[in-house]
Design an enzyme around this catalytic site. Structure first.
Site, short mmCIF file in Angstrom:
data_model
loop_
_atom_site.label_atom_id
_atom_site.label_comp_id
_atom_site.label_asym_id
_atom_site.label_seq_id
_atom_site.Cartn_x
_atom_site.Cartn_y
_atom_site.Cartn_z
N GLY A 303 0.84 -1.20 0.00
CA GLY A 303 0.00 0.00 0.00
C GLY A 303 0.87 1.24 0.00
CD GLU A 304 4.04 2.58 3.07
OE1 GLU A 304 4.97 3.04 2.35
OE2 GLU A 304 4.24 2.01 4.16
N GLY A 305 0.82 3.73 -1.72
CA GLY A 305 1.11 4.29 -3.03
C GLY A 305 2.44 3.81 -3.56
#
Length: 336
Positions: A303-305
């Site tokens: 995740g997180e980008g």
């Protein structure tokens, strides 16, 4: 361009979506035909360059101001034991993002992207979506506005990332409600829950989607089952479209936010490409539903980008070739 102040305003923006610049695409295609390479030799990189040129209105573009916006929210459904980590980790990771200590910070820096962070009421988790709506209409609008306003109008590429313990559970419920199938089709291990945790998570996803069975309005599904950070990502992706800023989608959670827009307005994601295929259960099905082929497939599930940030390099490479290569005439090469 100011953000809408109610759901009616967001619905209106979804019916008034700007398109790409056809003249820029035509000029970029003409340039591509003259570059020192066989036609089609760079495969998908050529398609990416034309796509990006159209949305930026520039036949010979470069990426100079990429933005990665990370949104954080907490989820009431976490109390059901659906995550391997406690909700307190969300705020702790926000501090890590702000201190440039997370993976997404390192990957963004590799490609000259600026990281911004928006935490959404972390001390006030959404309601447990198994029992009732996750958000009120006012809370949904506030989250959509936060996402919209996080987009830098001067950015020339946008990535939406997230942090939120429990948000793969929310994303799976959204996907199930909008796409159907079985809860197990969409529910994965997220942060690494054990078998018992996965069973609890799958049951929560099934119960949440069953509670709103028959609901056809994607924004209402988002209100009922989503998290604030999921809604913020949807608002940001829509704002990027209004600014004609190309978007690289991240993994499972970002794709669930994008699915809301896709179901609300076919074509709403024409300005977006899928950065990568996540290892999270259900992401391939989500990308199929969106009609997006991933640029990368590296088994990421952070995740997180982070996956989308890494994919910035692919897009930069496509544009470096398209905008920087010599034409046959310029290079004095026969065959142009």
């Amino acid at each position: 361009m100011t953000a809408p102040n109610d759901l009616a305003g967001f619905r209106a923006r979804l019916t008034d979506l700007p398109g790409p610049d056809d003249a820029a695409i035509a000029a970029a295609r003409a340039r591509d035909a003259q570059l020192t390479k066989p036609s089609g030799a760079l495969g998908r990189l050529e398609e990416l360059a034309l796509w990006y040129a159209g949305w930026r209105g520039d036949a010979r573009p470069r990426i100079a101001r990429p933005q990665v916006a990370v949104f954080a929210g907490n989820h009431g459904v976490v109390a059901r034991g659906v995550s391997a980590f406690p909700a307190a980790v969300t705020a702790q990771m926000v501090g890590n993002f702000e201190a440039s200590g997370a993976a997404v910070n390192q990957l963004a820096a590799c490609f000259g992207a600026r990281v911004t962070v928006r935490a959404l009421d972390l001390d006030r988790p959404t309601a447990d979506f198994v029992e009732g709506p996750a958000m009120s209409e006012e809370e949904l609008v506030a989250a959509l506005v936060t996402g919209w306003e996080a987009v830098d109008p001067e950015a020339d590429l946008f990535v939406a990332g997230e942090m939120g313990i429990g948000n793969t559970c929310s994303a799976a419920a959204i996907a199930l409600a909008l796409e159907g199938g079985e809860a197990a089709d969409w529910t994965g291990r997220g942060t690494g829950v054990d078998a018992a945790g996965l069973a609890r998570k799958t049951e929560a996803v099934a119960q949440g989607a069953a509670r709103i069975a028959g609901e056809a309005d994607p924004l209402e599904v988002l209100r009922q089952l989503g998290g604030r950070e999921v809604a913020a990502m949807a608002g940001a992706i829509l704002a990027a479209r209004q600014h004609r800023i190309p978007v690289i989608l991240d993994g499972f959670i970002c794709s669930a936010a994008a699915l809301v827009l896709h179901r609300a307005a076919p074509g709403a994601l024409d300005h977006a490409v899928a950065g990568h295929l996540s290892a999270e259960g259900g992401h391939r099905r989500l990308l199929d539903a969106l009609g997006k082929a991933p640029l990368l497939s590296l088994g990421l599930r952070l995740g997180e980008g982070s996956g989308a940030a890494l994919a910035i390099g692919v897009l930069k490479g496509a544009l470096a070739c398209h905008s920087g290569m010599a034409t046959f005439e310029e290079a004095g090469v026969s065959g142009g």
